[in-house]
Design a protein around this motif. Sequence first.
Motif, mmCIF file in Angstrom:
data_model
loop_
_atom_site.group_PDB
_atom_site.id
_atom_site.type_symbol
_atom_site.label_atom_id
_atom_site.label_comp_id
_atom_site.label_asym_id
_atom_site.label_seq_id
_atom_site.Cartn_x
_atom_site.Cartn_y
_atom_site.Cartn_z
ATOM 1 N N VAL A 1 1.609 16.912 -10.893
ATOM 2 C CA VAL A 1 0.372 17.605 -11.260
ATOM 3 C C VAL A 1 -0.751 16.570 -11.235
ATOM 4 C CG1 VAL A 1 1.482 19.381 -12.659
ATOM 5 C CG2 VAL A 1 0.710 17.269 -13.728
ATOM 6 N N PHE A 2 -1.949 17.057 -11.134
ATOM 7 C CA PHE A 2 -3.113 16.185 -11.140
ATOM 8 C C PHE A 2 -3.695 16.137 -12.544
ATOM 9 C CE2 PHE A 2 -2.842 17.827 -6.814
ATOM 10 C CZ PHE A 2 -3.000 16.680 -6.058
ATOM 11 N N SER A 3 -4.171 14.974 -12.929
ATOM 12 C CA SER A 3 -4.835 14.817 -14.212
ATOM 13 C C SER A 3 -6.256 14.325 -13.961
ATOM 14 C CB SER A 3 -4.070 13.808 -15.072
ATOM 15 O OG SER A 3 -4.705 13.639 -16.311
ATOM 16 N N ILE A 4 -7.214 15.066 -14.509
ATOM 17 C CA ILE A 4 -8.628 14.690 -14.429
ATOM 18 C C ILE A 4 -9.206 14.865 -15.829
ATOM 19 C CG2 ILE A 4 -10.885 15.163 -13.394
ATOM 20 C CD1 ILE A 4 -9.395 16.486 -11.032
ATOM 21 N N ASP A 5 -9.714 13.781 -16.389
ATOM 22 C CA ASP A 5 -10.318 13.831 -17.730
ATOM 23 C C ASP A 5 -9.395 14.489 -18.754
ATOM 24 O OD1 ASP A 5 -12.603 12.619 -16.676
ATOM 25 O OD2 ASP A 5 -13.517 14.553 -16.196
ATOM 26 N N ASP A 6 -8.112 14.107 -18.747
ATOM 27 C CA ASP A 6 -7.098 14.620 -19.679
ATOM 28 C C ASP A 6 -6.830 16.116 -19.541
ATOM 29 O OD1 ASP A 6 -6.547 12.119 -20.847
ATOM 30 O OD2 ASP A 6 -8.335 12.315 -22.107
ATOM 31 N N LYS A 7 -7.160 16.689 -18.406
ATOM 32 C CA LYS A 7 -6.841 18.083 -18.108
ATOM 33 C C LYS A 7 -5.864 18.074 -16.938
ATOM 34 C CE LYS A 7 -11.396 19.744 -19.513
ATOM 35 N NZ LYS A 7 -11.842 18.602 -20.252
ATOM 36 N N GLU A 8 -4.868 18.975 -16.999
ATOM 37 C CA GLU A 8 -3.865 19.019 -15.939
ATOM 38 C C GLU A 8 -4.143 20.159 -14.970
ATOM 39 O OE1 GLU A 8 0.143 18.992 -17.339
ATOM 40 O OE2 GLU A 8 0.007 16.886 -17.906
ATOM 41 N N PHE A 9 -3.991 19.850 -13.689
ATOM 42 C CA PHE A 9 -4.208 20.810 -12.614
ATOM 43 C C PHE A 9 -2.937 20.860 -11.771
ATOM 44 C CE2 PHE A 9 -8.231 19.204 -13.947
ATOM 45 C CZ PHE A 9 -9.119 20.263 -13.841
ATOM 46 N N ALA A 10 -2.329 22.033 -11.702
ATOM 47 C CA ALA A 10 -1.121 22.205 -10.899
ATOM 48 C C ALA A 10 -1.418 23.172 -9.757
ATOM 49 C CB ALA A 10 0.015 22.756 -11.753
ATOM 50 N N ILE A 11 -0.850 22.889 -8.620
ATOM 51 C CA ILE A 11 -0.954 23.806 -7.490
ATOM 52 C C ILE A 11 0.025 24.952 -7.750
ATOM 53 C CG2 ILE A 11 -0.714 24.041 -4.978
ATOM 54 C CD1 ILE A 11 -2.993 22.105 -5.941
ATOM 55 N N ALA A 12 -0.406 26.190 -7.498
ATOM 56 C CA ALA A 12 0.457 27.363 -7.719
ATOM 57 C C ALA A 12 1.797 27.145 -7.035
ATOM 58 C CB ALA A 12 -0.225 28.625 -7.193
ATOM 59 N N ARG A 13 2.855 27.584 -7.730
ATOM 60 C CA ARG A 13 4.187 27.351 -7.184
ATOM 61 C C ARG A 13 5.154 28.468 -7.558
ATOM 62 N NH1 ARG A 13 3.849 23.649 -11.751
ATOM 63 N NH2 ARG A 13 5.655 23.812 -13.112
ATOM 64 N N LYS A 14 6.258 28.466 -6.823
ATOM 65 C CA LYS A 14 7.420 29.306 -7.114
ATOM 66 C C LYS A 14 8.584 28.354 -7.322
ATOM 67 C CE LYS A 14 6.232 33.142 -4.021
ATOM 68 N NZ LYS A 14 6.753 33.922 -2.889
ATOM 69 N N GLU A 15 9.553 28.796 -8.108
ATOM 70 C CA GLU A 15 10.723 27.962 -8.371
ATOM 71 C C GLU A 15 11.993 28.786 -8.178
ATOM 72 O OE1 GLU A 15 8.653 25.252 -11.854
ATOM 73 O OE2 GLU A 15 9.986 26.872 -12.426
ATOM 74 N N ARG A 16 13.053 28.080 -7.741
ATOM 75 C CA ARG A 16 14.355 28.714 -7.586
ATOM 76 C C ARG A 16 15.400 27.747 -8.104
ATOM 77 N NH1 ARG A 16 18.175 28.476 -3.592
ATOM 78 N NH2 ARG A 16 16.847 27.133 -2.344
ATOM 79 N N LYS A 17 16.233 28.213 -9.012
ATOM 80 C CA LYS A 17 17.263 27.352 -9.602
ATOM 81 C C LYS A 17 18.342 27.045 -8.574
ATOM 82 C CE LYS A 17 20.102 26.667 -13.577
ATOM 83 N NZ LYS A 17 19.848 26.460 -14.962
ATOM 84 N N ILE A 18 18.719 25.759 -8.511
ATOM 85 C CA ILE A 18 19.732 25.350 -7.537
ATOM 86 C C ILE A 18 20.887 24.589 -8.177
ATOM 87 C CG2 ILE A 18 18.186 25.334 -5.545
ATOM 88 C CD1 ILE A 18 17.882 22.291 -5.958
ATOM 89 N N GLY A 19 20.865 24.422 -9.500
ATOM 90 C CA GLY A 19 21.932 23.697 -10.184
ATOM 91 C C GLY A 19 21.914 23.996 -11.665
ATOM 92 N N ILE A 20 22.580 23.147 -12.418
ATOM 93 C CA ILE A 20 22.671 23.327 -13.867
ATOM 94 C C ILE A 20 21.611 22.470 -14.560
ATOM 95 C CG2 ILE A 20 24.143 22.893 -15.880
ATOM 96 C CD1 ILE A 20 26.534 23.607 -14.134
ATOM 97 N N GLY A 21 21.066 23.012 -15.631
ATOM 98 C CA GLY A 21 20.148 22.232 -16.450
ATOM 99 C C GLY A 21 18.696 22.568 -16.232
ATOM 100 N N HIS A 22 17.862 21.707 -16.786
ATOM 101 C CA HIS A 22 16.425 21.922 -16.839
ATOM 102 C C HIS A 22 15.697 21.453 -15.580
ATOM 103 C CE1 HIS A 22 12.402 22.013 -18.514
ATOM 104 N NE2 HIS A 22 12.268 20.731 -18.285
ATOM 105 N N ASN A 23 16.289 20.552 -14.826
ATOM 106 C CA ASN A 23 15.582 19.944 -13.700
ATOM 107 C C ASN A 23 16.106 20.342 -12.329
ATOM 108 O OD1 ASN A 23 13.806 18.438 -15.312
ATOM 109 N ND2 ASN A 23 15.433 16.960 -15.717
#
Length: 186
Positions: free
Chosen positions: A57-79
Amino acid sequence: NKIKSNGGNLYLVGGTIRDKLLGIVNHDEDYCVTGISFDEFRELFPRAIIRGKDFPVFSIDDKEFAIARKERKIGIGHNSFDVETDKKITIEEDLERRDITINAIAEEVLTNKIIDPFNGREDLKKKIIKAVSSHFVEDPLRVYRVARFAGQFNFNVEDNTMKMMKQLKNELSSLAVERVYTEFSR
């Protein structure tokens, strides 16, 4: 305005909007950017600091900017996720990957228009925590997040969400101790 003039949109998202609707002061500002690629954002904002290894993610002046995304789980756990970013991903698609309805609300920065495809504002009024979708079970950390929000706001957890939390029981031990500690400390 710079984002808009380059074909994108900027939204305040997640807990920032939830807290605003609840009348709670929140010092974090998280933004989601649609219609612009990672590289285009970096060109538009060269002083932005890139943070995070799993999904930067991008940080500018302590604000976070993330590009829109989709996620798909491929394993076990949080990551264990396959993350897809694309200029064509809409704010609604980005909100769909989020954990609970009260965190899946956005506000378009230039118009102040609220985007709430999962009725999070209604759940705030009803004081209920509800999973956005069946994708809730893809991240065991969400069990602790729901517990935190239920305690923090004195909300009830919807029955189907509680069932999904129980499905994650065996994956809780896969979480990093630091991540669990962070949820408990909040």
